[in-house]
Motif scaffolding. Structure first.
Motif, PDB file in Angstrom:
ATOM      1  N   ASP A  50       0.818  -1.077  -0.147  1.00 10.12           N
ATOM      2  CA  ASP A  50       0.186   0.041  -0.052  1.00 10.12           C
ATOM      3  C   ASP A  50       0.703   1.387  -0.111  1.00 10.12           C
ATOM      4  O   ASP A  50       0.437   2.254   0.429  1.00 10.12           O
ATOM      5  N   ALA A  51       2.169   1.197  -0.633  1.00  8.35           N
ATOM      6  CA  ALA A  51       3.127   2.394  -0.726  1.00  8.35           C
ATOM      7  C   ALA A  51       2.842   2.771  -2.331  1.00  8.35           C
ATOM      8  O   ALA A  51       3.147   1.610  -3.216  1.00  8.35           O
ATOM      9  N   VAL A  52       2.900   3.796  -2.702  1.00 11.53           N
ATOM     10  CA  VAL A  52       2.612   4.497  -3.890  1.00 11.53           C
ATOM     11  C   VAL A  52       3.691   5.364  -4.406  1.00 11.53           C
ATOM     12  O   VAL A  52       3.893   6.385  -3.377  1.00 11.53           O
ATOM     13  N   VAL A  53       4.456   5.218  -5.237  1.00 10.02           N
ATOM     14  CA  VAL A  53       5.665   6.132  -5.515  1.00 10.02           C
ATOM     15  C   VAL A  53       5.453   6.793  -7.088  1.00 10.02           C
ATOM     16  O   VAL A  53       5.297   5.865  -7.948  1.00 10.02           O
ATOM     17  N   ALA A  54       5.582   7.949  -7.116  1.00 14.25           N
ATOM     18  CA  ALA A  54       5.436   8.516  -8.686  1.00 14.25           C
ATOM     19  C   ALA A  54       6.612   9.431  -8.826  1.00 14.25           C
ATOM     20  O   ALA A  54       6.979  10.104  -7.951  1.00 14.25           O
ATOM     21  N   ARG A  55       7.109   9.326  -9.959  1.00 15.45           N
ATOM     22  CA  ARG A  55       8.641  10.058 -10.329  1.00 15.45           C
ATOM     23  C   ARG A  55       8.359  10.666 -11.724  1.00 15.45           C
ATOM     24  O   ARG A  55       7.822  10.017 -12.731  1.00 15.45           O
ATOM     25  N   THR A  56       8.966  11.899 -11.794  1.00  9.72           N
ATOM     26  CA  THR A  56       9.376  12.606 -13.339  1.00  9.72           C
ATOM     27  C   THR A  56      10.694  12.218 -13.617  1.00  9.72           C
ATOM     28  O   THR A  56      11.478  11.811 -12.788  1.00  9.72           O
ATOM     29  N   SER A  57      10.731  12.235 -14.854  1.00  8.71           N
ATOM     30  CA  SER A  57      12.007  12.089 -15.547  1.00  8.71           C
ATOM     31  C   SER A  57      12.396  12.924 -16.560  1.00  8.71           C
ATOM     32  O   SER A  57      12.294  12.695 -17.714  1.00  8.71           O
ATOM     33  N   ARG A 137      10.115   1.969   5.197  1.00 10.10           N
ATOM     34  CA  ARG A 137      11.263   1.025   5.681  1.00 10.10           C
ATOM     35  C   ARG A 137      11.273  -0.081   4.351  1.00 10.10           C
ATOM     36  O   ARG A 137      12.353  -0.465   4.193  1.00 10.10           O
ATOM     37  N   ARG A 138      10.083  -0.428   4.243  1.00 11.73           N
ATOM     38  CA  ARG A 138       9.990  -1.579   3.285  1.00 11.73           C
ATOM     39  C   ARG A 138      10.486  -1.209   1.750  1.00 11.73           C
ATOM     40  O   ARG A 138      11.265  -1.847   1.124  1.00 11.73           O
ATOM     41  N   LEU A 139      10.086   0.071   1.414  1.00  9.97           N
ATOM     42  CA  LEU A 139      10.429   0.686   0.315  1.00  9.97           C
ATOM     43  C   LEU A 139      12.212   0.614   0.410  1.00  9.97           C
ATOM     44  O   LEU A 139      12.748   0.547  -0.661  1.00  9.97           O
ATOM     45  N   ALA A 140      12.712   1.087   1.246  1.00 11.19           N
ATOM     46  CA  ALA A 140      14.303   1.492   1.305  1.00 11.19           C
ATOM     47  C   ALA A 140      14.747  -0.026   1.287  1.00 11.19           C
ATOM     48  O   ALA A 140      16.000  -0.056   0.750  1.00 11.19           O
ATOM     49  N   GLU A 141      14.137  -1.000   1.697  1.00  5.09           N
ATOM     50  CA  GLU A 141      14.910  -2.452   1.779  1.00  5.09           C
ATOM     51  C   GLU A 141      14.829  -2.993   0.394  1.00  5.09           C
ATOM     52  O   GLU A 141      15.589  -3.796  -0.320  1.00  5.09           O
ATOM     53  N   ARG A 142      13.342  -2.824  -0.447  1.00  7.01           N
ATOM     54  CA  ARG A 142      13.338  -3.403  -1.495  1.00  7.01           C
ATOM     55  C   ARG A 142      13.501  -2.540  -2.921  1.00  7.01           C
ATOM     56  O   ARG A 142      13.675  -3.280  -3.825  1.00  7.01           O
ATOM     57  N   HIS A 143      13.252  -1.200  -2.730  1.00  6.68           N
ATOM     58  CA  HIS A 143      13.381  -0.286  -3.775  1.00  6.68           C
ATOM     59  C   HIS A 143      14.019   0.866  -3.780  1.00  6.68           C
ATOM     60  O   HIS A 143      13.601   1.836  -3.813  1.00  6.68           O
ATOM     61  N   ARG A 144      15.306   0.641  -3.299  1.00  4.06           N
ATOM     62  CA  ARG A 144      16.138   1.770  -2.816  1.00  4.06           C
ATOM     63  C   ARG A 144      16.226   2.617  -4.170  1.00  4.06           C
ATOM     64  O   ARG A 144      16.199   3.907  -3.626  1.00  4.06           O
ATOM     65  N   ASP A 145      16.308   2.165  -5.059  1.00 10.00           N
ATOM     66  CA  ASP A 145      16.359   3.277  -6.220  1.00 10.00           C
ATOM     67  C   ASP A 145      15.086   4.182  -6.405  1.00 10.00           C
ATOM     68  O   ASP A 145      15.375   5.297  -6.792  1.00 10.00           O
TER      69      ASP A 145
END
Length: 356
Positions: A50-57, A137-145
């Motif tokens: 239930d964490a959502v991440v959105a990024r511009t490039s 914390r979960r995002l830092a462990e699984r999806h550091r990038d």
């Protein structure tokens, strides 16, 4: 139920509050946030639980991360939201759905061509409960990038001020042994609760440090927060436990903080039960300095622990800045001042789009 993220941030705050999202039940709100972000141009949207991440490039020279948690503490007859004048009442208004609303509204209304930074928007779950469940914390462990950036702004409630870094925290349990006896013949026993007297006297006399870092004054505190002991009303207790919390300045690490507590309470059996390191202010980082300039405010120390520490552990300077009042967080009458929501939107919009 969908979210119209183009409406003013104050109105959007009310819609978010009406989306009940007590820790562990953020799914429907995360679904709505994801759907709203997927519908916006120029964003790559990812999800983990239930964490959502959105990024511009956009190829900008710097990247700013704006982060906020979706969950709230349990509802206390304060949903749905209600407005009274310039105040919006409801569970999570201050902590921190007003900050989340500002994030979502900016994502929907800031034109990509006007941005001077690439942006990452992080909406995460389970901040209000045990750290092992924390979505960041979960995002830092699984999806550091996914979290990479030159500055992170955590939209925790700060009353519209900048609160830099955060204190570290640890808890220890001091165990005091005794000898059980019948209370009618108390001289045959050794009262473990009475033996806590010297320890409590040391804590009461403790003189905390105040440490200034980057112009922010962090005051430490060493406090007994719980005492337990005794088995019956007619028994001299043979065991007493005192739980002690140390809030320490971010110039100490956990090991150094524990060593200090052991020194202050020398002679007592101590068990470390919980700890989290703090975060240095990081105000010398160029992106952080630019943010301070954009707000026109004097940063102050953050008293308490926040997820800026997780960003700091990743080597990303991080600040707390949000429209909510931290003193109203978790209260039955929680509210947010709507002018502060509007101001936070203006400040962030100016920072994100103004070229130096």
């Amino acid at each position: 139920m969908g979210l119209d993220v183009a409406v003013p941030a104050g109105e959007l705050t009310g819609a978010l509050v009406d989306f009940a999202s007590v820790s562990g039940s953020e799914g429907p709100l995360a679904d709505a946030v994801e759907a709203a972000l997927v519908g916006l141009p120029g964003l790559t949207v990812d999800r983990d639980g239930d964490a959502v991440v959105a990024r511009t490039s956009l190829g900008r020279p710097t990247r700013v991360v704006l982060a906020g948690h979706l969950d709230t503490v349990p509802i206390a007859d304060n949903v749905p939201s209600r407005r009274e004048g310039d105040r919006l009442y409801g569970c999570g208004t201050s902590d921190m759905k007003s900050g989340v609303a500002v994030m979502l509204h900016l994502a929907a209304t800031v034109a990509a061509e006007s941005l001077v930074h690439d942006l990452t928007w992080v909406f995460y779950d389970n901040e209000e409960v045990d750290a092992s469940r924390n979505g960041l914390r979960r995002l830092a462990e699984r999806h550091r990038d996914w979290l990479e950036g030159d500055l992170a702004v955590l939209m925790e409630p700060t009353g519209g001020e900048i609160e830099a870094g955060c204190q570290g925290t640890l808890r220890v349990i001091a165990t005091l042994p005794g000898r059980r006896a019948h209370s009618a013949r108390s001289w045959l026993g050794d009262n473990a609760i009475h033996r806590a007297g010297d320890l409590l006297t040391r804590l009461a006399a403790y003189q905390p440090r105040t440490v200034e870092i980057d112009g922010c004054a962090y005051r430490e505190g060493l406090s007994a927060v719980r005492i337990s002991g005794g088995v019956a009303g007619n028994v001299i207790p043979d065991r007493c436990e005192v739980t002690i919390n140390f809030r320490f300045a971010p110039d100490r690490d956990v090991a150094g903080a524990l060593a200090h507590v052991q020194e202050v309470l020398a002679g007592y059996e101590l068990e470390l039960t919980d700890s989290s390191g703090g975060a240095l202010p990081g105000l010398s980082a160029p992106a952080a300095a630019a943010f301070v300039t954009a707000t026109g405010r004097q940063p102050r120390a953050k008293y308490g622990w926040t997820d800026v520490a997780r960003f700091a552990a990743l080597g990303i300077p991080a600040l707390n800045y949000g429209p909510g009042d931290p003193n109203l967080a978790h209260t039955r009458d929680e509210y947010v001042e709507l002018p502060l929501v509007e101001e936070a939107e203006r400040v962030l919009r100016a920072y994100l789009t103004t070229r130096s």
